[in-house]
Design a protein around this motif. Sequence first.
Motif, PDB file in Angstrom:
ATOM      1  N   ALA A  23       0.909  -1.213   0.211  1.00 53.68           N
ATOM      2  CA  ALA A  23       0.149   0.178   0.021  1.00 53.68           C
ATOM      3  C   ALA A  23       0.888   1.203  -0.017  1.00 53.68           C
ATOM      4  O   ALA A  23       0.586   2.082  -0.734  1.00 53.68           O
ATOM      5  N   GLY A  27       2.374   6.096  -4.352  1.00 57.69           N
ATOM      6  CA  GLY A  27       0.964   6.514  -4.258  1.00 57.69           C
ATOM      7  C   GLY A  27       0.842   7.501  -3.155  1.00 57.69           C
ATOM      8  O   GLY A  27       0.049   8.516  -3.378  1.00 57.69           O
ATOM      9  N   TYR A 105       4.292   2.893 -13.182  1.00 61.98           N
ATOM     10  CA  TYR A 105       4.595   3.134 -11.972  1.00 61.98           C
ATOM     11  C   TYR A 105       6.243   2.706 -12.172  1.00 61.98           C
ATOM     12  O   TYR A 105       7.217   3.557 -11.238  1.00 61.98           O
ATOM     13  N   PHE A 226      -6.080   3.293  -5.489  1.00 61.01           N
ATOM     14  CA  PHE A 226      -4.576   3.362  -5.889  1.00 61.01           C
ATOM     15  C   PHE A 226      -3.664   3.065  -4.448  1.00 61.01           C
ATOM     16  O   PHE A 226      -2.880   2.218  -4.496  1.00 61.01           O
ATOM     17  N   MET A 232      -7.933  -4.507  -7.542  1.00 61.96           N
ATOM     18  CA  MET A 232      -6.985  -5.389  -8.544  1.00 61.96           C
ATOM     19  C   MET A 232      -6.844  -6.627  -8.028  1.00 61.96           C
ATOM     20  O   MET A 232      -5.593  -7.205  -8.776  1.00 61.96           O
TER      21      MET A 232
HETATM   22  N1  PFF Z   1      -0.505   1.312  -3.509  1.00 60.37           N
HETATM   23  C1  PFF Z   1       0.622   1.499  -4.181  1.00 60.37           C
HETATM   24  C2  PFF Z   1       1.160   3.027  -3.943  1.00 60.37           C
HETATM   25  O1  PFF Z   1       0.430   3.617  -3.222  1.00 60.37           O
HETATM   26  O2  PFF Z   1       2.378   3.555  -4.147  1.00 60.37           O
HETATM   27  C3  PFF Z   1       0.459   1.465  -5.624  1.00 60.37           C
HETATM   28  C4  PFF Z   1      -0.256   0.244  -5.913  1.00 60.37           C
HETATM   29  C5  PFF Z   1       0.363  -1.167  -5.564  1.00 60.37           C
HETATM   30  C6  PFF Z   1      -1.411  -0.103  -6.620  1.00 60.37           C
HETATM   31  C7  PFF Z   1      -0.207  -2.077  -5.841  1.00 60.37           C
HETATM   32  C8  PFF Z   1      -2.043  -1.376  -6.860  1.00 60.37           C
HETATM   33  C9  PFF Z   1      -1.477  -2.329  -6.326  1.00 60.37           C
HETATM   34  F1  PFF Z   1      -2.217  -3.320  -6.614  1.00 60.37           F
END
Ligand code: PFF
Length: 455
Positions: A23, A27, A105, A226, A232
């Motif tokens: 997480a 993001g 990313y 996100f 996902m």
């Molecule tokens: N949550 C991660 C972030 O905040 O950078 C990005 C991310 C990782 C989004 C894994 C979705 C995911 F499945």
Amino acid sequence: MTKNDRANFGSKIGAILAAAGSAVGLGNIWRFPFETGNHGGAAFILIYIGCVLALGIPIMMAEFLIGRRSRANTAGAYRQLSPGTQWKWVGRLGVLTGFLIYSFYSVVAGWTLEYILQAVSGGLNGQTAEGFINTFNSFVSSPWRPVVWSVLFVLMTHFIITRGVEKGIERSSKILMPMLFILLFVLACCSISLPNASEGIRFLLQPDFSKVNSKVLLGAMGQAFFSLSLGMGCLCTYASYFRNDTKLPRTAFNVALIDTLVAILAGFIIFPAAFSVGIRPDSGPSLLFITLPNVFQQAFGNIPLLALLLSLLFYVLLALAALTSTISLHEVSTAYMHEEFNLNRKKAATLVTIGCILLGMLCSLSLGVGSQFKLFGMTLFDLFDFVTAKIMLPVGGLFIALFAGWYLDKQIIWEEISNRGTLKVHIYRLLFIGLKYVAPISIILVFLDQFNVFG
Ligand code: PFF
């Protein structure tokens, strides 16, 4: 592969930190500040927190229980829990979404490596605000440098993924997460002590609800999905490695709390610093890479060694936070290819790596030599960010909520949430209302509002 051959996280804390590692990432530290800046500050943050509580936590628990119950990759999980139905497409949509996110990313993750190099070589020393803007713009638009860094980042991820779940994913998260938290705290203290920082703090704390419109709502919702890695099947895949005694409600609360705290801390680093050096808070994806070097320069310019050390440490930790997230993005597709197509783990991981490198290259080039090529008025990079965060993740979240709230047997939900009746769960009813009504209705309303259905 039989169920018993599947790897597990070795400890409960390892499970929490691995999920939090997924997480917490770019993001929180890169995307949250620029979305907040684009959507007017404090009001966005309050709506964001509302989305975490009303949508994020229930959907996270749903992903956890689906993953742990099925002990399968995300597509396999839906197939197992609803054999012969079309629900399997929810899992497949998740794999596709994760793959698209991974490709853009990894480009931003690659930028962090360039900034580590710049910090070490002293390239960030002695520049003006204008200089930092030019450095960033010429770097991201150069044809090969960002591509090389993003390839390197994907290869690092590949290396950890092939080491497996416990040694690779769990061990790296246990070391990296606490380090990140401490450094963010120190930096927030530096940033709020800069001259004129109070304007940035006001931007973060004084909500102006007159600026709230459907774009702000969609932005906050997309950001919540996100940032929490939801919608996902990423946390569903991780939960398939949870032990039977891992407490799902507590894990979900902890992950959401850690993630939100890190995002808010990042806000306290970026905005006081941005206002202090006169950079606009809505300057988009470049915000982090321009304001941060400036903070170090402004705050410690007369002690160059300290400026160098702090900027180095920050970009190293940013890269590591990104790494724990790319690991989770990679794992979704790897587990899918491994289990659904019977490939061995290494082969599955290699295919994902090659695919991501190719798509990542296109995303990176779309910011420079390919910037004239636009789809729906956006570069490929912006398009992937928009389509995944603002459409695919909320749609994924909607179907996950519908699946758990309306389709899945209540007995299964109860057994997973209460660890087969051994835990007292006070929020069980609330969880149900969240999944059955609140999450689906609010996601649909925000979408309808986008198309001006309410005038
Ligand atoms: N949550 C991660 C972030 O905040 O950078 C990005 C991310 C990782 C989004 C894994 C979705 C995911 F499945």
